[in-house]
Design a protein around this motif. Structure first.
Motif, PDB file in Angstrom:
ATOM      1  N   ALA A  84      -6.265 -19.872 -10.586  1.00 54.73           N
ATOM      2  CA  ALA A  84      -7.069 -20.101  -9.388  1.00 54.73           C
ATOM      3  C   ALA A  84      -6.546 -19.254  -8.232  1.00 54.73           C
ATOM      4  CB  ALA A  84      -7.050 -21.585  -9.016  1.00 54.73           C
ATOM      5  N   LEU A  85      -5.239 -19.233  -8.062  1.00 54.58           N
ATOM      6  CA  LEU A  85      -4.631 -18.398  -7.024  1.00 54.58           C
ATOM      7  C   LEU A  85      -4.911 -16.919  -7.284  1.00 54.58           C
ATOM      8  CD1 LEU A  85      -2.748 -17.865  -4.626  1.00 54.58           C
ATOM      9  CD2 LEU A  85      -0.808 -18.182  -6.175  1.00 54.58           C
ATOM     10  N   MET A 155      -3.991 -26.766   0.158  1.00 60.07           N
ATOM     11  CA  MET A 155      -2.983 -25.720   0.365  1.00 60.07           C
ATOM     12  C   MET A 155      -3.577 -24.337   0.114  1.00 60.07           C
ATOM     13  SD  MET A 155       0.091 -27.765  -1.574  1.00 60.07           S
ATOM     14  CE  MET A 155       1.183 -26.355  -1.804  1.00 60.07           C
ATOM     15  N   LEU A 156      -4.347 -24.207  -0.964  1.00 62.55           N
ATOM     16  CA  LEU A 156      -4.931 -22.912  -1.292  1.00 62.55           C
ATOM     17  C   LEU A 156      -5.977 -22.507  -0.257  1.00 62.55           C
ATOM     18  CD1 LEU A 156      -5.051 -20.543  -3.244  1.00 62.55           C
ATOM     19  CD2 LEU A 156      -6.706 -21.827  -4.616  1.00 62.55           C
ATOM     20  N   ALA A 157      -6.783 -23.463   0.198  1.00 62.65           N
ATOM     21  CA  ALA A 157      -7.801 -23.162   1.209  1.00 62.65           C
ATOM     22  C   ALA A 157      -7.158 -22.651   2.497  1.00 62.65           C
ATOM     23  CB  ALA A 157      -8.647 -24.402   1.485  1.00 62.65           C
ATOM     24  N   ARG A 158      -6.088 -23.291   2.913  1.00 64.33           N
ATOM     25  CA  ARG A 158      -5.459 -22.894   4.173  1.00 64.33           C
ATOM     26  C   ARG A 158      -4.713 -21.577   4.050  1.00 64.33           C
ATOM     27  NH1 ARG A 158      -3.627 -28.961   6.281  1.00 64.33           N
ATOM     28  NH2 ARG A 158      -5.783 -29.667   6.575  1.00 64.33           N
ATOM     29  N   SER A 160      -5.637 -19.127   2.105  1.00 63.50           N
ATOM     30  CA  SER A 160      -6.573 -18.025   1.857  1.00 63.50           C
ATOM     31  C   SER A 160      -7.612 -17.837   2.948  1.00 63.50           C
ATOM     32  CB  SER A 160      -7.289 -18.231   0.513  1.00 63.50           C
ATOM     33  OG  SER A 160      -7.990 -19.454   0.490  1.00 63.50           O
ATOM     34  N   GLY A 161      -7.735 -18.779   3.879  1.00 63.88           N
ATOM     35  CA  GLY A 161      -8.853 -18.757   4.813  1.00 63.88           C
ATOM     36  C   GLY A 161      -8.556 -18.252   6.197  1.00 63.88           C
ATOM     37  N   LEU A 162      -9.185 -18.888   7.183  1.00 61.85           N
ATOM     38  CA  LEU A 162      -9.157 -18.452   8.575  1.00 61.85           C
ATOM     39  C   LEU A 162      -7.746 -18.280   9.121  1.00 61.85           C
ATOM     40  CD1 LEU A 162     -10.601 -17.964  11.321  1.00 61.85           C
ATOM     41  CD2 LEU A 162     -10.611 -20.455  11.624  1.00 61.85           C
ATOM     42  N   GLY A 163      -6.869 -19.252   8.850  1.00 64.89           N
ATOM     43  CA  GLY A 163      -5.508 -19.190   9.360  1.00 64.89           C
ATOM     44  C   GLY A 163      -4.534 -18.538   8.406  1.00 64.89           C
ATOM     45  N   GLY A 164      -5.044 -17.954   7.322  1.00 60.16           N
ATOM     46  CA  GLY A 164      -4.203 -17.304   6.324  1.00 60.16           C
ATOM     47  C   GLY A 164      -4.683 -15.896   6.018  1.00 60.16           C
ATOM     48  N   MET A 165      -5.007 -15.653   4.726  1.00 60.87           N
ATOM     49  CA  MET A 165      -5.310 -14.298   4.274  1.00 60.87           C
ATOM     50  C   MET A 165      -6.509 -13.676   4.989  1.00 60.87           C
ATOM     51  SD  MET A 165      -6.436 -13.138   0.465  1.00 60.87           S
ATOM     52  CE  MET A 165      -8.032 -13.915   0.702  1.00 60.87           C
ATOM     53  N   GLU A 204       4.901 -22.647  -3.036  1.00 57.73           N
ATOM     54  CA  GLU A 204       4.708 -24.026  -2.592  1.00 57.73           C
ATOM     55  C   GLU A 204       3.840 -24.822  -3.564  1.00 57.73           C
ATOM     56  OE1 GLU A 204       5.444 -23.736   2.194  1.00 57.73           O
ATOM     57  OE2 GLU A 204       3.368 -23.581   1.481  1.00 57.73           O
ATOM     58  N   ALA A 205       2.855 -24.173  -4.172  1.00 58.90           N
ATOM     59  CA  ALA A 205       2.039 -24.858  -5.178  1.00 58.90           C
ATOM     60  C   ALA A 205       2.877 -25.192  -6.404  1.00 58.90           C
ATOM     61  CB  ALA A 205       0.839 -24.000  -5.565  1.00 58.90           C
ATOM     62  N   GLY A 206       3.713 -24.258  -6.831  1.00 60.84           N
ATOM     63  CA  GLY A 206       4.613 -24.542  -7.946  1.00 60.84           C
ATOM     64  C   GLY A 206       5.544 -25.692  -7.645  1.00 60.84           C
ATOM     65  N   ALA A 207       6.017 -25.758  -6.396  1.00 63.08           N
ATOM     66  CA  ALA A 207       6.880 -26.862  -5.984  1.00 63.08           C
ATOM     67  C   ALA A 207       6.138 -28.194  -6.017  1.00 63.08           C
ATOM     68  CB  ALA A 207       7.437 -26.592  -4.587  1.00 63.08           C
TER      69      ALA A 207
END
Length: 308
Positions: A84-85, A155-158, A160-165, A204-207
């Motif tokens: 997914a990532l 976590m993935l949304a944040r 990859s989105g507006l405040g991330g990628m 962080e997802a792995g954690a």
């Protein structure tokens, strides 16, 4: 492990995770319909597979899988989260290469998606990958606990989105038209979003999947943030010093387009020092995990010293 043995072990794990990711993506991106789907248009699916399969080191899936593995979590669900990532990463490459963005003709040594197909198809391929990533990570086979799946999705949304990628890409494009010199602070913020956010998310997802406690999560977040920053500085250096054949994409484009890079801000020698310091910072963050973190530590060294 000795240095050479550790490098060999890391290389073997990197290849193994890349192969497993490729096979899982091949399954997920097959013509087989999921419940609720009516069709998977063949040309669009071909473009999606073109932009996702057959290339790349799969570093983001590797970091997710290896972090989870260090904490005792393995299996198909972990690999689904990693895929997914990787779908998010692949969609970002397809869209970044478009004429309205970075306008690149070459990616991983072959024509970019919009050159191999057309712009509209490339846009839709990226849209489909972005949407499907959240289908995969939120679906039951990824983890039996719905609370974990919900956390992974947010976590993935944040990341990859507006405040991330996506926000980082906007800052990157904005910087090209700036007349004044880019500040170090601006470049570091932009890079922490555009590139660093997904690399940090991998760790962080792995954690989260591995059930890390608060102290472990804090250490792994420091590791992921430093590794992500080192990765981008290394990328800036490679663009300045590498060649197109070795990189599999056009070299020298950062300076041509007034890109905001630490090479431009610091100069090549200081950028190398910054890259190496970040790699050391990442490795030091893993001290509490002992020998179990050797592969992740080697990943930080690899990230800093890679040639492509």
């Amino acid at each position: 492990m000795s240095g050479e043995v550790l490098r060999d072990a890391f290389s073997a794990r990197l290849v193994a995770v890349a192969d497993a990711t490729e096979h899982m993506l091949d399954r997920l991106l097959s013509p087989h319909l999921l419940p609720g789907e009516k069709d998977r248009p063949s040309r669009l699916l071909e473009a999606i597979r073109y932009g996702s399969l057959g290339g790349g080191k799969r570093l983001r899936p590797f970091l997710l899988v290896e972090t989870a593995r260090m904490l005792g979590a393995e299996g198909e669900g972990v690999l689904r989260a990693a895929c997914a990532l990787e779908m998010i990463h692949c969609y970002s490459l397809v869209h970044d290469d478009l004429p309205a963005m970075d306008n690149d003709d070459l990616r991983r040594g072959r024509p970019t998606c919009h050159k191999a197909f057309d712009e509209a198809c490339a846009i839709l391929a990226g849209d489909a990958l972005l949407t499907y990533a959240f289908d995969v990570i939120a679906d039951t086979p990824t983890h039996p606990d719905p609370a974990v799946r919900a956390d992974l999705t947010v976590m993935l949304a944040r990341a990859s989105g507006l405040g991330g990628m996506v926000g980082g890409q906007a800052l990157d494009l904005e910087a090209e038209s700036r007349k004044e010199p880019h500040s170090r602070e601006f470049v570091m913020l932009m890079q922490s979003m555009k590139t660093g956010a997904l690399l940090l998310n991998a760790v962080e997802a792995g954690a989260r999947i591995g059930g890390a406690d608060a102290k472990q999560r804090e250490a792994l977040s420091r590791y992921g943030a430093a590794l992500g920053a080192a990765f981008q500085v290394a990328d800036d250096i490679l663009d300045a010093e590498g060649d197109t054949a070795a990189l599999g994409k056009r070299a020298g484009k950062d300076a041509d387009r007034n890109k905001a890079t630490l090479v431009a801000v610091l100069g090549i020698d200081e950028a190398r020092k910054r890259r190496d310091a970040l790699a050391r910072e990442a490795i030091e963050a893993l001290a509490g995990f002992g020998d179990k973190a050797e592969i992740l530590a080697e990943a930080a060294r690899f990230t800093a010293m890679r040639k492509s």
